[in-house]
Design an enzyme around this catalytic site. Structure first.
Site, PDB file in Angstrom:
ATOM      1  CD  GLU A   1       1.242   2.029 -10.043  1.00 51.94           C
ATOM      2  OE1 GLU A   1       0.176   1.454 -10.287  1.00 51.94           O
ATOM      3  OE2 GLU A   1       1.434   2.720  -9.018  1.00 51.94           O
TER       4      GLU A   1
ATOM      5  NE  ARG B   1      -9.405  -5.529   3.665  1.00 49.43           N
ATOM      6  CZ  ARG B   1      -9.062  -4.306   4.052  1.00 49.43           C
ATOM      7  NH1 ARG B   1      -9.958  -3.548   4.672  1.00 49.43           N
ATOM      8  NH2 ARG B   1      -7.864  -3.817   3.821  1.00 49.43           N
TER       9      ARG B   1
END
Length: 500
Positions: free
Chosen positions: A202, A294
């Site tokens: 990236e 989560r």
């Protein structure tokens, strides 16, 4: 719709205790599991039932799927809450729970699997026009090809493990001459940490901020965001201080990023609580980083500004209930700050400093919350994450919340181990932090161990000065008393002499 009557918490420490308390407030029975190292832990005492599942190492206890399922069957458990860490983002575990006829309090195995791979996540969100950092669309291990792509993107670039997290398998490459060496290291580290050497490239965003959005999704297709958290104060790519809301987002940018976060959740049909993480540059351009499937460590700051209990919302969603509110019903009230209190020595590169809590006294007062799993005299185990507590403060605005946090840190008494408390206080008082201009490089750019040593020396000097003042005052009083005593004695002798 399933009514949950008994939950097994497949975790330990403060998050297990946090989940147990919310479940009990809902009239739901709780089961704790514990290792031999946690036999006397607070979550074990707080739960309605508790079962030993193995030796201290997590691989032999908290990660033992078969043992956890066995306990559920034996004690007629309806649902499992995984907390964070351990098995919380393990798609195979979520699938096994489902196959056993139990309720997994979290997203579907498919959503966990998709978002657990950074490349799969990028492919999923790209269909919803979520901004992505320029880079490769698939894993790459061909070094000449990778080098060519890096040239096209432009240095500096970031090599990241596809299956990674916590900074493992991640390398920043400033110039082409360093590329091959860093590529080899990233692949090797990714294989070692995750059993998967897949990496991707990236563009490296300089001076980035790390801003994340809390989302909730139900099984009826409703998805909302609960605003953002600022998480840029990090060491070793892991967060130490978080706050909500961010000091830099405009209402327009908040709306734009919130909608992007909701789209990320839509891309994988997300249910439950989750967090969409973005990196934000100095011009407020934002790019999707990853999704944590989560409950986050830092969820309390979101609870403080929204008035919601995220654990209770997770349980309701797992039962099949629809969200009881819409996006337009939500608003930001006040400001919250959280510091993670780690058993680490900031003066020694934040290395863990495990030991006994000889003194452990929590701060108190209005707007102060402590989520922990310890009490005085307990041992901080060497086998797990060294976080002792999360200290959260809340007030009507950011400046007041920060000042309240500084007061709470001063009131927090811990001895027997080194902690990150004074480091956090240093950050909170720094001009870069109070201005809101800080980014993820704050620790590298501003923190050196000597600033805490100087603080300790200053504190010692202040204590010595106070002690000296007390001694001087005591000596003055002593001299005055001696003078009075001598005068009285002399006058008595004079009067007696007259009598004779």
């Amino acid at each position: 719709m399933s009514s949950i009557k008994k939950i097994l918490v497949a975790n330990r420490g403060e998050i297990a205790l946090r989940i147990i308390r919310s479940a009990q407030e809902m009239g739901i029975s709780t089961v704790a599991v514990f290792s031999e190292a946690d036999r006397n832990a607070l979550h074990v005492r707080q739960a309605d039932e508790a079962v030993l599942i193995g030796p201290p190492p997590s691989a032999q206890s908290y990660l033992q799927i078969d043992k956890i399922i066995e306990v559920c069957k034996k004690l007629n458990v309806d649902a499992i809450h995984p907390g964070y860490g351990f098995l919380s983002e393990n798609a195979a575990f979520a699938q096994r729970v489902k196959e056993e006829g139990l309720i997994f309090i979290g997203p579907s195995p498919e959503a966990i699997e998709t978002m657990g791979s950074k490349l799969a996540a990028k492919a999923a969100v790209a269909k919803f026009d979520v901004p992505l950092v320029p880079g490769t669309e698939k894993a790459i291990d061909d070094i000449p090809e990778a080098k060519k792509i890096a040239q096209e993107i432009g240095y500096p670039i970031l090599i990241k493990a596809s299956a990674g997290g916590g900074g493992k398998g991640m390398r920043i490459v400033e110039k082409e001459a360093d590329f091959e060496e860093q590529m080899d290291r990233a692949i090797s580290e990714a294989k070692s940490a995750f059993g998967d050497g897949a990496v991707f490239i990236e563009k490296f965003v300089t001076s980035p901020k790390h801003i994340e959005f809390q989302i909730l999704g139900d099984s009826h297709g409703n998805i909302v965001h609960l605003f953002e958290r600022e998480c840029s104060i990090q060491r070793r790519h892991q967060k130490v201080i978080e706050e909500a809301p961010s000091a830099i987002l405009t209402e327009e940018k908040r709306k734009e990023m919130g909608e992007a976060a909701v789209n990320v959740a839509k891309s994988c049909n997300y249910t439950g609580a989750g967090t969409v993480e973005f990196i934000v540059d100095d011009k407020l351009n934002f790019y999707f980083l990853e999704m944590n499937t989560r409950l986050q460590v830092e969820h309390p700051v979101t609870e403080q500004i929204t008035g919601l209990d995220l654990v209770k919302e997770q349980i309701k969603i797992a039962e099949g209930q629809a969200l009881s509110f819409k996006q337009e019903d939500l608003s930001i009230n006040g400001h919250a700050v959280e510091v993670r209190v780690y058993a680490e020595d900031p003066k020694n590169n934040f290395l863990p400093d495990i030991g006994r809590l000889n003194i452990y006294k929590r701060p108190q007062g209005p707007g102060v919350r402590v989520d922990d799993g310890f009490e005085e005299g307990m041992q901080v185990p060497i086998y797990y994450d060294p976080m002792i507590a999360k200290l959260i403060t809340f007030d009507e605005d950011r400046d007041k919340a920060i000042q309240r946090m500084i007061r709470a840190i001063d009131e927090y008494e811990i001895s027997g181990i080194e902690t990150t408390l004074q480091f956090c206080k240093y950050v909170l008082k720094h001009d870069e932090f109070t201005s809101g201009k800080f980014d993820t490089k704050f620790v590298d750019q501003h923190f050196t161990p000597d600033v805490l040593t100087a603080h300790t020396d200053e504190k010692a000097e202040q204590i010595a000065a106070v002690f000296a003042t007390v001694l001087i005052e005591q000596n003055k009083k002593s001299n005055q008393q001696e003078h009075v005593s001598t005068s009285a004695t002399k006058s008595k002798w004079k009067s007696r002499a007259r009598n004779y």
